[in-house]
Design a protein around this motif. Structure first.
Motif, PDB file in Angstrom:
ATOM      1  N   PRO A 179       0.834  -1.210   0.000  1.00 56.42           N
ATOM      2  CA  PRO A 179       0.000   0.000   0.000  1.00 56.42           C
ATOM      3  C   PRO A 179       0.870   1.263   0.000  1.00 56.42           C
ATOM      4  O   PRO A 179       1.995   1.252   0.503  1.00 56.42           O
ATOM      5  N   VAL A 180       0.337   2.317  -0.585  1.00 59.11           N
ATOM      6  CA  VAL A 180       1.074   3.575  -0.698  1.00 59.11           C
ATOM      7  C   VAL A 180       0.487   4.573   0.301  1.00 59.11           C
ATOM      8  O   VAL A 180      -0.689   4.927   0.229  1.00 59.11           O
ATOM      9  N   SER A 181       1.333   5.004   1.225  1.00 57.90           N
ATOM     10  CA  SER A 181       0.881   5.899   2.292  1.00 57.90           C
ATOM     11  C   SER A 181       0.672   7.324   1.790  1.00 57.90           C
ATOM     12  O   SER A 181       1.225   7.738   0.770  1.00 57.90           O
ATOM     13  N   LEU A 182      -0.100   8.050   2.554  1.00 62.48           N
ATOM     14  CA  LEU A 182      -0.343   9.460   2.280  1.00 62.48           C
ATOM     15  C   LEU A 182       0.979  10.225   2.245  1.00 62.48           C
ATOM     16  O   LEU A 182       1.216  11.044   1.351  1.00 62.48           O
ATOM     17  N   SER A 183       1.872   9.928   3.182  1.00 58.18           N
ATOM     18  CA  SER A 183       3.157  10.638   3.213  1.00 58.18           C
ATOM     19  C   SER A 183       4.000  10.307   1.972  1.00 58.18           C
ATOM     20  O   SER A 183       4.694  11.179   1.454  1.00 58.18           O
ATOM     21  N   GLU A 184       3.911   9.084   1.479  1.00 56.37           N
ATOM     22  CA  GLU A 184       4.653   8.701   0.263  1.00 56.37           C
ATOM     23  C   GLU A 184       4.119   9.456  -0.954  1.00 56.37           C
ATOM     24  O   GLU A 184       4.884   9.941  -1.780  1.00 56.37           O
ATOM     25  N   ILE A 185       2.809   9.561  -1.065  1.00 54.93           N
ATOM     26  CA  ILE A 185       2.217  10.318  -2.180  1.00 54.93           C
ATOM     27  C   ILE A 185       2.639  11.777  -2.110  1.00 54.93           C
ATOM     28  O   ILE A 185       2.972  12.391  -3.122  1.00 54.93           O
ATOM     29  N   ARG A 186       2.679  12.322  -0.913  1.00 52.31           N
ATOM     30  CA  ARG A 186       3.012  13.742  -0.746  1.00 52.31           C
ATOM     31  C   ARG A 186       4.469  14.042  -1.070  1.00 52.31           C
ATOM     32  O   ARG A 186       4.823  15.203  -1.246  1.00 52.31           O
ATOM     33  N   LYS A 187       5.313  13.034  -1.155  1.00 50.88           N
ATOM     34  CA  LYS A 187       6.703  13.274  -1.580  1.00 50.88           C
ATOM     35  C   LYS A 187       6.751  13.799  -3.012  1.00 50.88           C
ATOM     36  O   LYS A 187       7.711  14.445  -3.395  1.00 50.88           O
ATOM     37  N   GLY A 188       5.708  13.514  -3.789  1.00 56.98           N
ATOM     38  CA  GLY A 188       5.648  13.983  -5.170  1.00 56.98           C
ATOM     39  C   GLY A 188       5.043  15.359  -5.317  1.00 56.98           C
ATOM     40  O   GLY A 188       4.939  15.879  -6.424  1.00 56.98           O
ATOM     41  N   GLY A 189       4.623  15.974  -4.211  1.00 59.47           N
ATOM     42  CA  GLY A 189       4.016  17.304  -4.260  1.00 59.47           C
ATOM     43  C   GLY A 189       2.811  17.377  -3.350  1.00 59.47           C
ATOM     44  O   GLY A 189       2.437  16.401  -2.706  1.00 59.47           O
ATOM     45  N   ALA A 190       2.203  18.545  -3.311  1.00 58.55           N
ATOM     46  CA  ALA A 190       1.038  18.758  -2.446  1.00 58.55           C
ATOM     47  C   ALA A 190      -0.088  17.823  -2.860  1.00 58.55           C
ATOM     48  O   ALA A 190      -0.396  17.693  -4.047  1.00 58.55           O
ATOM     49  N   PHE A 191      -0.678  17.162  -1.883  1.00 55.04           N
ATOM     50  CA  PHE A 191      -1.774  16.236  -2.155  1.00 55.04           C
ATOM     51  C   PHE A 191      -2.716  16.230  -0.965  1.00 55.04           C
ATOM     52  O   PHE A 191      -2.299  16.104   0.170  1.00 55.04           O
ATOM     53  N   GLN A 192      -3.993  16.354  -1.261  1.00 52.20           N
ATOM     54  CA  GLN A 192      -5.035  16.249  -0.242  1.00 52.20           C
ATOM     55  C   GLN A 192      -5.975  15.135  -0.680  1.00 52.20           C
ATOM     56  O   GLN A 192      -6.506  15.181  -1.789  1.00 52.20           O
ATOM     57  N   PRO A 193      -6.166  14.111   0.143  1.00 55.73           N
ATOM     58  CA  PRO A 193      -7.075  13.026  -0.241  1.00 55.73           C
ATOM     59  C   PRO A 193      -8.479  13.561  -0.505  1.00 55.73           C
ATOM     60  O   PRO A 193      -8.911  14.521   0.146  1.00 55.73           O
ATOM     61  N   PRO A 194      -9.191  12.944  -1.421  1.00 56.06           N
ATOM     62  CA  PRO A 194     -10.543  13.425  -1.728  1.00 56.06           C
ATOM     63  C   PRO A 194     -11.532  13.083  -0.624  1.00 56.06           C
ATOM     64  O   PRO A 194     -11.407  12.060   0.048  1.00 56.06           O
ATOM     65  N   GLN A 195     -12.533  13.933  -0.447  1.00 60.72           N
ATOM     66  CA  GLN A 195     -13.637  13.627   0.469  1.00 60.72           C
ATOM     67  C   GLN A 195     -14.545  12.574  -0.164  1.00 60.72           C
ATOM     68  O   GLN A 195     -15.063  11.708   0.519  1.00 60.72           O
ATOM     69  N   PHE A 196     -14.732  12.666  -1.462  1.00 62.92           N
ATOM     70  CA  PHE A 196     -15.666  11.821  -2.202  1.00 62.92           C
ATOM     71  C   PHE A 196     -14.875  11.034  -3.249  1.00 62.92           C
ATOM     72  O   PHE A 196     -14.647   9.854  -3.114  1.00 62.92           O
ATOM     73  N   TYR A 197     -14.435  11.735  -4.279  1.00 63.92           N
ATOM     74  CA  TYR A 197     -13.549  11.159  -5.283  1.00 63.92           C
ATOM     75  C   TYR A 197     -12.877  12.310  -6.015  1.00 63.92           C
ATOM     76  O   TYR A 197     -13.299  13.453  -5.911  1.00 63.92           O
ATOM     77  N   ARG A 198     -11.813  11.993  -6.732  1.00 58.75           N
ATOM     78  CA  ARG A 198     -11.158  13.000  -7.563  1.00 58.75           C
ATOM     79  C   ARG A 198     -10.483  12.308  -8.726  1.00 58.75           C
ATOM     80  O   ARG A 198     -10.115  11.146  -8.649  1.00 58.75           O
ATOM     81  N   ARG A 199     -10.313  13.024  -9.803  1.00 59.85           N
ATOM     82  CA  ARG A 199      -9.609  12.492 -10.971  1.00 59.85           C
ATOM     83  C   ARG A 199      -8.114  12.480 -10.685  1.00 59.85           C
ATOM     84  O   ARG A 199      -7.587  13.363 -10.028  1.00 59.85           O
ATOM     85  N   VAL A 200      -7.438  11.469 -11.186  1.00 58.03           N
ATOM     86  CA  VAL A 200      -5.987  11.363 -11.047  1.00 58.03           C
ATOM     87  C   VAL A 200      -5.396  11.751 -12.402  1.00 58.03           C
ATOM     88  O   VAL A 200      -5.431  10.973 -13.352  1.00 58.03           O
ATOM     89  N   ARG A 201      -4.915  12.957 -12.491  1.00 55.35           N
ATOM     90  CA  ARG A 201      -4.391  13.493 -13.753  1.00 55.35           C
ATOM     91  C   ARG A 201      -2.896  13.217 -13.873  1.00 55.35           C
ATOM     92  O   ARG A 201      -2.169  13.169 -12.868  1.00 55.35           O
ATOM     93  N   ALA A 202      -2.429  13.062 -15.084  1.00 62.87           N
ATOM     94  CA  ALA A 202      -0.998  12.881 -15.329  1.00 62.87           C
ATOM     95  C   ALA A 202      -0.239  14.042 -14.712  1.00 62.87           C
ATOM     96  O   ALA A 202      -0.658  15.190 -14.787  1.00 62.87           O
ATOM     97  N   GLY A 203       0.853  13.743 -14.041  1.00 69.21           N
ATOM     98  CA  GLY A 203       1.681  14.770 -13.428  1.00 69.21           C
ATOM     99  C   GLY A 203       1.298  15.098 -11.994  1.00 69.21           C
ATOM    100  O   GLY A 203       2.067  15.738 -11.284  1.00 69.21           O
ATOM    101  N   ALA A 204       0.118  14.680 -11.551  1.00 67.73           N
ATOM    102  CA  ALA A 204      -0.291  14.921 -10.161  1.00 67.73           C
ATOM    103  C   ALA A 204       0.510  13.994  -9.247  1.00 67.73           C
ATOM    104  O   ALA A 204       0.950  12.926  -9.676  1.00 67.73           O
ATOM    105  N   PRO A 205       0.720  14.378  -7.986  1.00 61.41           N
ATOM    106  CA  PRO A 205       1.506  13.532  -7.079  1.00 61.41           C
ATOM    107  C   PRO A 205       1.008  12.089  -7.019  1.00 61.41           C
ATOM    108  O   PRO A 205       1.799  11.157  -6.988  1.00 61.41           O
ATOM    109  N   GLU A 206      -0.304  11.909  -7.035  1.00 60.79           N
ATOM    110  CA  GLU A 206      -0.850  10.554  -6.932  1.00 60.79           C
ATOM    111  C   GLU A 206      -0.764   9.758  -8.231  1.00 60.79           C
ATOM    112  O   GLU A 206      -0.973   8.539  -8.243  1.00 60.79           O
ATOM    113  N   ALA A 207      -0.412  10.402  -9.341  1.00 63.37           N
ATOM    114  CA  ALA A 207      -0.283   9.701 -10.627  1.00 63.37           C
ATOM    115  C   ALA A 207       0.823   8.649 -10.584  1.00 63.37           C
ATOM    116  O   ALA A 207       0.802   7.680 -11.344  1.00 63.37           O
TER     117      ALA A 207
END
Length: 152
Positions: free
Chosen positions: A108-136
């Protein structure tokens, strides 16, 4: 036609575990997300877990009166009728996201690991994962084989 970009779907740890165990094949929502049939979704288990734990496919989004949702999908929701009624309190309609092809992440990929790629806030509901975003960067995660869920 599925959406080009996957989404990230937030669920409580209890329901994430139920999805991974193959017990929950339907995710309930008070309102339907605007996604196409076959959209891939990264499953984010909310805090206190705070990890992306799987990728899955949203086979279909069904909007219907609550009595119909319960009759058709209640057995696949991993909730009691009382929890269902409380969740949808004040509404006459709701949405069911029919899940298929669940693949757990080997790690599993932790919130802190995702944030190493840049600012990231988990979605309340859902969000699109766009190319270049930290979670991509989740696209490079190693996955377990597909688990098929039977919902019908």
């Amino acid at each position: 036609m599925p959406d080009e970009d996957p989404i990230m779907l937030s669920v409580s740890p209890e329901y994430a575990r139920s999805i991974l165990a193959g017990v929950k094949g339907v995710e309930l929502r008070r309102r339907a997300p605007r996604i196409s049939r076959g959209t891939r979704a990264w499953l984010y288990s909310t805090l206190p877990v705070g990890e992306v734990v799987a990728i899955l496919t949203i086979d279909e989004v069904v909007e219907a009166p609550l009595a119909d949702l319960w009759r058709r999908y209640g057995a696949h929701t991993a909730v009691t009728r009382e929890v269902f009624n409380a969740y949808f309190s004040g509404l006459s309609h709701g949405a069911a996201l029919i899940i298929r092809d669940v693949q757990a992440l080997k790690t599993p990929v932790s919130l802190s690991e995702i944030r190493k790629g840049g600012a990231f806030q988990p979605p309340q509901f859902y969000r699109r994962v766009r190319a270049g975003a930290p979670e991509a960067r989740l696209a490079t995660s190693e996955l377990h084989p597909v688990m098929r869920l039977a919902v019908g």
